[in-house]
Design an enzyme around this catalytic site. Structure first.
Site, PDB file in Angstrom:
ATOM      1  N   HIS A  76       0.865  -1.191   0.000  1.00  0.00           N
ATOM      2  CA  HIS A  76       0.000   0.000   0.000  1.00  0.00           C
ATOM      3  C   HIS A  76       0.891   1.227   0.000  1.00  0.00           C
ATOM      4  O   HIS A  76       1.725   1.408   0.892  1.00  0.00           O
ATOM      5  CB  HIS A  76      -0.924   0.012   1.221  1.00  0.00           C
ATOM      6  CG  HIS A  76      -1.836   1.198   1.256  1.00  0.00           C
ATOM      7  ND1 HIS A  76      -3.077   1.214   0.632  1.00  0.00           N
ATOM      8  CD2 HIS A  76      -1.679   2.431   1.818  1.00  0.00           C
ATOM      9  CE1 HIS A  76      -3.644   2.389   0.819  1.00  0.00           C
ATOM     10  NE2 HIS A  76      -2.817   3.152   1.531  1.00  0.00           N
ATOM     11  N   CYS A  77       0.728   2.091  -1.001  1.00  0.00           N
ATOM     12  CA  CYS A  77       1.564   3.282  -1.137  1.00  0.00           C
ATOM     13  C   CYS A  77       0.876   4.466  -0.458  1.00  0.00           C
ATOM     14  O   CYS A  77      -0.156   4.940  -0.944  1.00  0.00           O
ATOM     15  CB  CYS A  77       1.824   3.596  -2.606  1.00  0.00           C
ATOM     16  SG  CYS A  77       2.835   5.071  -2.868  1.00  0.00           S
ATOM     17  N   PRO A  78       1.426   4.974   0.655  1.00  0.00           N
ATOM     18  CA  PRO A  78       0.789   6.112   1.335  1.00  0.00           C
ATOM     19  C   PRO A  78       0.929   7.417   0.558  1.00  0.00           C
ATOM     20  O   PRO A  78       0.110   8.319   0.701  1.00  0.00           O
ATOM     21  CB  PRO A  78       1.549   6.183   2.670  1.00  0.00           C
ATOM     22  CG  PRO A  78       2.884   5.580   2.377  1.00  0.00           C
ATOM     23  CD  PRO A  78       2.638   4.512   1.355  1.00  0.00           C
TER      24      PRO A  78
END
Length: 240
Positions: A76-78
């Site tokens: 998951h890329c913040p």
């Protein structure tokens, strides 16, 4: 000459970063089986997610940030506020590579005039008493900050390049867990290796054979077996 070239590289990489990043966020990486209302065939290997209340692919993972199962989950890329999976991974990779090119061109664009000013200061030191000193300081700050981000992004690009080469995901690398699909593929590959060796030994009187002779024998007969022993593929192929 050089200034226009660096400007062109910067603009092109900036546009590529924006467009690729937009594709990453627009393309939904959700497992397609979650969206498919058709009943899953009984012979198709899959998992069931109790949170999505749906069958999912064997390499899917449920992301708690996005609250959905992501096909071939990577991470998951913040920064982009989205999950990276099978459907948008290529655009994520293009984004970080284009961003790296943008930072590199920005560093070069600042380094060229800084070097030119430094050369003039060496010849005429009195220039430091004017506007040259603040300008050089500003360029040095830009280079230092961009180089810091450039180093971090270069590490990220190198890491994902390695993942592509090793054919694993970030999740698998960090946890050490291998998806069932990859585990099945590795089992099939192991069966192929054993079959190659057996075929080579049969053709040479049962003597152990390796190297070029084994590869030659494997090219004549390659059998792929599933984990339950069923033959999945049988034919003549050149296996290296």
């Amino acid at each position: 000459g050089v200034a226009w070239l660096l400007l062109a590289i910067f603009v092109a990489s900036l546009a590529s970063t924006f467009l690729a990043g937009l594709c990453v966020t627009v393309i939904d990486p959700i497992d397609p089986m979650v969206l498919d209302t058709k009943e899953t065939p009984s012979d198709e290997e899959c998992l069931h997610c109790r949170y999505c209340v749906s069958d999912v692919q064997v390499d899917s993972k449920h992301c708690w940030e996005c609250n959905k199962c992501v096909g071939n989950f990577d991470h998951h890329c913040p920064w982009l506020n989205t999950c990276i999976g099978d459907r948008n991974y290529i655009w994520y990779y293009v984004t970080i590579v284009a961003f790296l090119a943008m930072l590199g061109s920005a560093i070069a664009a600042a380094a060229v005039p800084l070097a030119d000013l430094a050369r003039h200061v060496v010849i005429r030191p009195e220039l430091l008493h004017g506007r040259v000193a603040p300008t050089m300081a500003g360029l040095a700050v830009v280079i230092a900050l961009d180089f810091l981000v450039f180093t971090l992004d270069l590490t990220l690009v190198a890491f994902h390049t390695y993942l592509c080469y090793a054919q694993i995901t970030t999740y698998e690398y960090l946890t050490g867990k291998v998806s069932k699909r990859r585990e099945l593929a590795r089992r099939q590959q192991g069966d192929v290796v054993l079959t190659r060796q057996g075929a080579a030994e049969q053709r040479h009187g049962g003597a152990p054979v390796d190297g070029a002779v084994a590869r030659s024998a494997a090219a004549a007969a390659a059998v792929v077996r599933g984990p339950d022993g069923d033959v999945l593929a049988l034919g003549v192929e050149d296996v290296e």
